[in-house]
Design a protein around this motif. Structure first.
Motif, PDB file in Angstrom:
ATOM      1  N   THR A  45       1.281  -1.001  -0.141  1.00 44.61           N
ATOM      2  CA  THR A  45      -0.048   0.003  -0.103  1.00 44.61           C
ATOM      3  C   THR A  45       0.586   1.304   0.213  1.00 44.61           C
ATOM      4  O   THR A  45       0.543   2.753  -0.425  1.00 44.61           O
ATOM      5  CB  THR A  45      -0.500  -0.285   1.589  1.00 44.61           C
ATOM      6  OG1 THR A  45      -0.121   0.054   2.299  1.00 44.61           O
ATOM      7  CG2 THR A  45      -1.801  -0.884   1.168  1.00 44.61           C
ATOM      8  N   SER A  58       2.460   7.792  -4.283  1.00 44.10           N
ATOM      9  CA  SER A  58       2.199   8.198  -5.173  1.00 44.10           C
ATOM     10  C   SER A  58       0.583   9.132  -5.699  1.00 44.10           C
ATOM     11  O   SER A  58       1.439  10.180  -5.685  1.00 44.10           O
ATOM     12  CB  SER A  58       2.019   7.866  -6.982  1.00 44.10           C
ATOM     13  OG  SER A  58       1.250   5.975  -6.330  1.00 44.10           O
ATOM     14  N   ALA A  93      17.802  -2.099 -11.669  1.00 41.41           N
ATOM     15  CA  ALA A  93      16.198  -1.082 -11.501  1.00 41.41           C
ATOM     16  C   ALA A  93      16.410   0.270 -11.145  1.00 41.41           C
ATOM     17  O   ALA A  93      16.116   1.320 -11.407  1.00 41.41           O
ATOM     18  CB  ALA A  93      15.521  -0.935  -9.793  1.00 41.41           C
ATOM     19  N   ARG A 127       5.252  13.907 -11.106  1.00 39.82           N
ATOM     20  CA  ARG A 127       4.102  12.851 -11.447  1.00 39.82           C
ATOM     21  C   ARG A 127       4.490  11.789 -11.264  1.00 39.82           C
ATOM     22  O   ARG A 127       5.807  11.500 -12.403  1.00 39.82           O
ATOM     23  CB  ARG A 127       3.912  13.089 -12.873  1.00 39.82           C
ATOM     24  CG  ARG A 127       3.553  12.249 -14.147  1.00 39.82           C
ATOM     25  CD  ARG A 127       3.569  13.003 -15.466  1.00 39.82           C
ATOM     26  NE  ARG A 127       3.264  12.202 -16.138  1.00 39.82           N
ATOM     27  CZ  ARG A 127       1.091  11.936 -16.407  1.00 39.82           C
ATOM     28  NH1 ARG A 127       0.424  12.858 -16.270  1.00 39.82           N
ATOM     29  NH2 ARG A 127       1.175  11.086 -17.974  1.00 39.82           N
ATOM     30  N   THR A 128       4.027  10.785 -11.249  1.00 38.23           N
ATOM     31  CA  THR A 128       4.948   8.852 -11.002  1.00 38.23           C
ATOM     32  C   THR A 128       4.837   8.387 -12.081  1.00 38.23           C
ATOM     33  O   THR A 128       3.805   8.643 -12.898  1.00 38.23           O
ATOM     34  CB  THR A 128       4.389   8.071  -9.683  1.00 38.23           C
ATOM     35  OG1 THR A 128       4.529   8.751  -9.154  1.00 38.23           O
ATOM     36  CG2 THR A 128       4.979   6.862  -9.560  1.00 38.23           C
ATOM     37  N   VAL A 129       5.975   8.069 -13.124  1.00 37.16           N
ATOM     38  CA  VAL A 129       5.863   8.052 -14.505  1.00 37.16           C
ATOM     39  C   VAL A 129       6.181   6.212 -14.161  1.00 37.16           C
ATOM     40  O   VAL A 129       5.569   5.339 -15.190  1.00 37.16           O
ATOM     41  CB  VAL A 129       6.825   8.019 -15.142  1.00 37.16           C
ATOM     42  CG1 VAL A 129       6.622   9.603 -15.456  1.00 37.16           C
ATOM     43  CG2 VAL A 129       8.003   8.261 -14.682  1.00 37.16           C
ATOM     44  N   ARG A 130       6.089   5.798 -12.970  1.00 35.06           N
ATOM     45  CA  ARG A 130       7.007   4.558 -13.280  1.00 35.06           C
ATOM     46  C   ARG A 130       6.916   3.785 -11.806  1.00 35.06           C
ATOM     47  O   ARG A 130       7.735   4.918 -10.473  1.00 35.06           O
ATOM     48  CB  ARG A 130       7.893   3.625 -13.728  1.00 35.06           C
ATOM     49  CG  ARG A 130       8.214   2.496 -14.044  1.00 35.06           C
ATOM     50  CD  ARG A 130       9.190   1.895 -15.112  1.00 35.06           C
ATOM     51  NE  ARG A 130       8.873   1.675 -16.032  1.00 35.06           N
ATOM     52  CZ  ARG A 130       9.556   1.995 -17.185  1.00 35.06           C
ATOM     53  NH1 ARG A 130      10.178   0.214 -17.292  1.00 35.06           N
ATOM     54  NH2 ARG A 130       9.614   1.686 -18.151  1.00 35.06           N
ATOM     55  N   LYS A 131       6.242   2.416 -11.518  1.00 37.82           N
ATOM     56  CA  LYS A 131       6.158   1.981 -10.060  1.00 37.82           C
ATOM     57  C   LYS A 131       7.339   0.417 -10.251  1.00 37.82           C
ATOM     58  O   LYS A 131       6.862  -0.118 -11.006  1.00 37.82           O
ATOM     59  CB  LYS A 131       5.230   2.078  -9.605  1.00 37.82           C
ATOM     60  CG  LYS A 131       4.558   2.723  -8.436  1.00 37.82           C
ATOM     61  CD  LYS A 131       3.132   2.203  -8.328  1.00 37.82           C
ATOM     62  CE  LYS A 131       2.206   3.901  -7.842  1.00 37.82           C
ATOM     63  NZ  LYS A 131       0.499   2.906  -7.332  1.00 37.82           N
ATOM     64  N   THR A 132       7.744  -0.056  -9.771  1.00 36.73           N
ATOM     65  CA  THR A 132       8.957  -1.388  -9.078  1.00 36.73           C
ATOM     66  C   THR A 132       8.571  -2.029  -8.178  1.00 36.73           C
ATOM     67  O   THR A 132       9.181  -0.821  -7.220  1.00 36.73           O
ATOM     68  CB  THR A 132      10.310  -0.739 -10.693  1.00 36.73           C
ATOM     69  OG1 THR A 132      10.108  -0.236 -11.037  1.00 36.73           O
ATOM     70  CG2 THR A 132      10.382  -2.146 -10.853  1.00 36.73           C
ATOM     71  N   SER A 133       8.793  -3.444  -8.666  1.00 39.69           N
ATOM     72  CA  SER A 133       8.805  -3.668  -7.261  1.00 39.69           C
ATOM     73  C   SER A 133       9.601  -5.249  -7.760  1.00 39.69           C
ATOM     74  O   SER A 133       9.664  -6.042  -8.433  1.00 39.69           O
ATOM     75  CB  SER A 133       7.733  -4.077  -6.861  1.00 39.69           C
ATOM     76  OG  SER A 133       7.449  -5.153  -5.502  1.00 39.69           O
ATOM     77  N   VAL A 134      10.986  -5.412  -7.059  1.00 40.98           N
ATOM     78  CA  VAL A 134      12.482  -6.209  -6.623  1.00 40.98           C
ATOM     79  C   VAL A 134      11.961  -7.183  -5.614  1.00 40.98           C
ATOM     80  O   VAL A 134      12.051  -7.039  -4.993  1.00 40.98           O
ATOM     81  CB  VAL A 134      13.128  -5.179  -7.335  1.00 40.98           C
ATOM     82  CG1 VAL A 134      13.203  -5.081  -9.206  1.00 40.98           C
ATOM     83  CG2 VAL A 134      13.544  -4.602  -6.138  1.00 40.98           C
ATOM     84  N   GLN A 144       0.684   3.318  -3.654  1.00 37.67           N
ATOM     85  CA  GLN A 144      -0.561   4.468  -3.572  1.00 37.67           C
ATOM     86  C   GLN A 144      -0.443   5.615  -2.734  1.00 37.67           C
ATOM     87  O   GLN A 144      -0.104   6.563  -3.525  1.00 37.67           O
ATOM     88  CB  GLN A 144      -1.106   2.927  -3.424  1.00 37.67           C
ATOM     89  CG  GLN A 144      -2.524   3.681  -3.720  1.00 37.67           C
ATOM     90  CD  GLN A 144      -3.403   3.949  -3.302  1.00 37.67           C
ATOM     91  OE1 GLN A 144      -3.218   3.839  -1.540  1.00 37.67           O
ATOM     92  NE2 GLN A 144      -5.035   4.883  -3.058  1.00 37.67           N
ATOM     93  N   ARG A 161      15.340   8.146 -16.332  1.00 33.68           N
ATOM     94  CA  ARG A 161      14.265   7.976 -16.535  1.00 33.68           C
ATOM     95  C   ARG A 161      13.644   9.476 -15.986  1.00 33.68           C
ATOM     96  O   ARG A 161      12.601  11.006 -16.200  1.00 33.68           O
ATOM     97  CB  ARG A 161      13.009   7.827 -16.883  1.00 33.68           C
ATOM     98  CG  ARG A 161      13.678   6.103 -18.089  1.00 33.68           C
ATOM     99  CD  ARG A 161      12.379   4.949 -18.110  1.00 33.68           C
ATOM    100  NE  ARG A 161      12.452   4.300 -16.677  1.00 33.68           N
ATOM    101  CZ  ARG A 161      12.634   3.154 -16.348  1.00 33.68           C
ATOM    102  NH1 ARG A 161      13.111   2.450 -17.276  1.00 33.68           N
ATOM    103  NH2 ARG A 161      12.352   2.434 -15.314  1.00 33.68           N
ATOM    104  N   ASP A 214      17.961   1.984 -14.287  1.00 31.80           N
ATOM    105  CA  ASP A 214      16.481   2.629 -15.283  1.00 31.80           C
ATOM    106  C   ASP A 214      16.309   3.754 -14.919  1.00 31.80           C
ATOM    107  O   ASP A 214      16.075   4.627 -15.784  1.00 31.80           O
ATOM    108  CB  ASP A 214      15.512   0.950 -15.550  1.00 31.80           C
ATOM    109  CG  ASP A 214      16.527   0.248 -16.261  1.00 31.80           C
ATOM    110  OD1 ASP A 214      17.476   0.241 -16.572  1.00 31.80           O
ATOM    111  OD2 ASP A 214      15.711  -0.770 -16.186  1.00 31.80           O
TER     112      ASP A 214
END
Lengths: 415, 415
Positions: free
Chosen positions: A24, A30, A56, A39-46, A27, A63, A59
């Motif tokens: 959570t 962002s 990650a 502005r959130t442009v990507r979320k990544t979970s590793v 969310q 950006r 990358d």
């Protein structure tokens, strides 16, 4: 106007990746970033794996101007985040005296012994700006590296949220020149998204380009979120007020509140204003109406209690429902729900009584009264108002919707 | 044993990225993948923007054998996912007759007119294998491309879950040679994670390498999940049974169930077995205990109803609590909670009565009875058992924990 700042959120941890817990945090992050104009442009979970985290980070840095990293800071998990950040920045770990003092105090206060593992929580990458965490032992960290800001936060939601709210968000606002963003939420109930959209279409089409509208539907409710972007905070506030004033007549009585209002807090506020005590009689909702009200602190000033009359016997014994009414019309009927609302009002000696009776499902439906057939009622000294709901097949959804619609019927009667 | 298959999940949609909704899909998907032996190595969430989706697809394909894409298939959102997949694979869109027939039937059944936008939902990338969606109008799609399987699913949770469960997961099991994975969950209550870990340490250390243990703590509960990996399904099942039999004596009465059991379903099962009716008297939980029981379908066979006695008056009127008891000991006390449990049993004529009384907070605490002071009771024909809980500062957490502990006290009395 300044250009948009782009952010990415990287969540580190096997427990999120393998589905053991729902994330959570991202969310929440962002939403907060959106609120200050990032502005959130990507979320990544590793997972807890250095090579994957490194790729990650690499990358994300190409950006975005802001990279937020949560998790992997606990003492037991080999501090994978800190080690990997060191590798990413090409620096070593150094012990931070302020952080060490804080951890030491944390343990002294609780009378607990400190281990080497705990001391290592004060080791930070050399280039880190230490951000004090007053809510736990894992450090907050800020890195300004090649025009990108990296923020590292613990994964525990309470610590993460506190660090973001009191330390990182203010710092981000200082660091970047951002547009002023203001939000206004209009909360509606009892009108579907497409009907609402039709009603306000002309108004929506006439919105200026710097004010955006989002429809956020949830069980029985639709929230309208207006987002204004500009440079003058006060001016934007006035513009939003004007837009709200313009759209309200089109939606009328469906609006129950604004911003963080909930239907239960609005109802409790109205009861307090009118100095009225409430009693609740529940059949198909089985305690959900009372439990929803009870979640609000200070509810005892207006809420005496209630009766969960799941069986017909309890409807007769505890609410004084007439056995003949039950015999002639059944438990799920307008006469029964009226007697329940009136009964709880008399039995508990309250000003207002509200009641539910219905077939929540999945069993118990008949051709006459299929699953989803529900009656609700509000009894006051002015008389009793009832409403017939025709809901769906899903038990939990029926219980939630009935609770929401009953609280809204009560709101309408209190106005 | 076959090598591990790696998967990535890509979620497409601005509404998730900007924090308007919490993404529960990816947590569900990675749990299901774990269950069949596929390891999720990364989750990515991107907006409705083709270039960003393309780069996420390209990255994922280099790392994983399975790429699962959810969202972006609605009729209004310009079908961004399908267009982008076409670009990614270098193919065009073609209308799929089976998909078209299905959408047509879907609209005919509901007596609604079909628009061109709806018809376009049957347009699929040329290389897609169409996977029939019986739960909505967006298509399921399967692509086998350069040794990677791409699966595209709608973002609506109900449609996504149905397509995964009935179509995609069986197909993945066929497509890849995977190890057999079996799980067994032991559910405990009323014992902290670290105490539990200490008790079972020797057993845990002796687990064979192909059986892994995970601690999954939540409010008042700790679930122990055993995961066995191998080639022989039956053999693994026997091994898990042996391990459970070995650990049970170490945990004793704290185990309330297995696998998908919940404390409320276990309690309801016990009541049914013993043919007992239950009544509930709630003060600080305000309806939550009744509501938790009511969520279970078919509860009416053992649950007569209850009284939410939020005010002292209701405790006296509806539960027959002695005003002198309230005067001498207060509402939050062992004598009062006993009289509440006994009172609801008598008033509603049930076999068992259970009760809560406490200070949920944030207000109402005193030096003698700080916030978090809570009493619970279970009354049967054999007498009344009470328990004193010392909980924390947070209202919602106190209500949830009290509910869980009361249901567990009831379970202990029923055994």
């Amino acid at each position: 106007m300044p250009t948009t700042i782009r952010a990415e959120v990287i969540t580190i941890g096997d427990e999120i990746l393998f589905g053991q817990i729902i994330d959570t945090n991202t969310q929440w992050i962002s939403t907060e970033l959106t609120n200050i104009g990032i502005r959130t442009v990507r979320k990544t979970s590793v997972g807890d794996e250095a090579s994957v985290i490194l790729s990650a980070l690499t990358d994300a840095a190409t950006r975005s101007e802001v990279v937020i990293i949560t998790g992997g800071l606990g003492p037991t998990k080999d501090d994978i985040t800190k080690k990997t950040l060191c590798e990413f920045f090409g620096v070593g770990l150094v012990r931070n005296q302020t952080a060490l003092d804080l951890v030491t105090t944390f343990f002294e206060k609780r009378g607990r012994e400190m281990t080497d593992l705990n001391r290592m929580q004060a080791d930070l990458p050399e280039n880190a700006e230490y951000i004090q965490n007053d809510w736990g032992t894992a450090p907050g960290m800020w890195f300004d590296h090649d025009d990108t800001v990296f923020i590292s936060l613990p994964g525990v939601p309470f610590e993460m949220k506190s660090l973001m709210t009191y330390r990182m968000l203010p710092k981000l606002k200082e660091r970047f020149e951002m547009p002023v963003i203001r939000h206004k939420m209009i909360r509606t109930i009892g009108i579907g998204e497409s009907f609402l959209a039709e009603r306000i279409e002309a108004w929506e089409d006439a919105l200026p380009p710097h004010i955006r509208l989002a429809y956020l539907p949830s069980f029985g409710q639709v929230k309208l979120r207006l987002t204004a972007t500009g440079t003058d905070n006060e001016q934007l506030g006035l513009e939003l007020e004007r837009q709200v004033a313009a759209v309200l007549p089109l939606i009328g009585n469906h609006v129950y509140g604004y911003d963080s209002d909930e239907i239960e807090t609005v109802v409790i506020r109205l009861l307090k204003e009118k100095n009225l005590m409430l009693g609740v009689a529940e059949s198909c909702t089985g305690g959900q109406v009372a439990a929803t009200l009870t979640k609000v602190p200070g509810v005892s000033a207006v809420f005496a209690g209630g009766v969960v009359s799941y069986s017909n016997e309890v409807k007769i014994i505890a609410l004084g429902v007439n056995p003949e009414t039950l015999g002639a019309f059944g438990a799920v009927s307008e006469p029964t729900v009226s007697e329940m609302a009136e009964g709880v009002r008399v039995m508990l000696g309250t000003d207002v009584g509200i009641a539910t009776s219905g077939i929540a499902g999945p069993d118990g439906g008949t051709p006459d009264k299929p699953v989803g057939t529900i009656w609700i009622a509000v009894a006051t000294d002015k008389g009793t108002v009832t409403k017939h709901l025709k809901l769906g097949q899903y038990r939990e959804q029926n219980i939630t919707l009935t609770t929401t619609y009953l609280l809204n019927l009560l709101r309408e009667q209190l106005l």
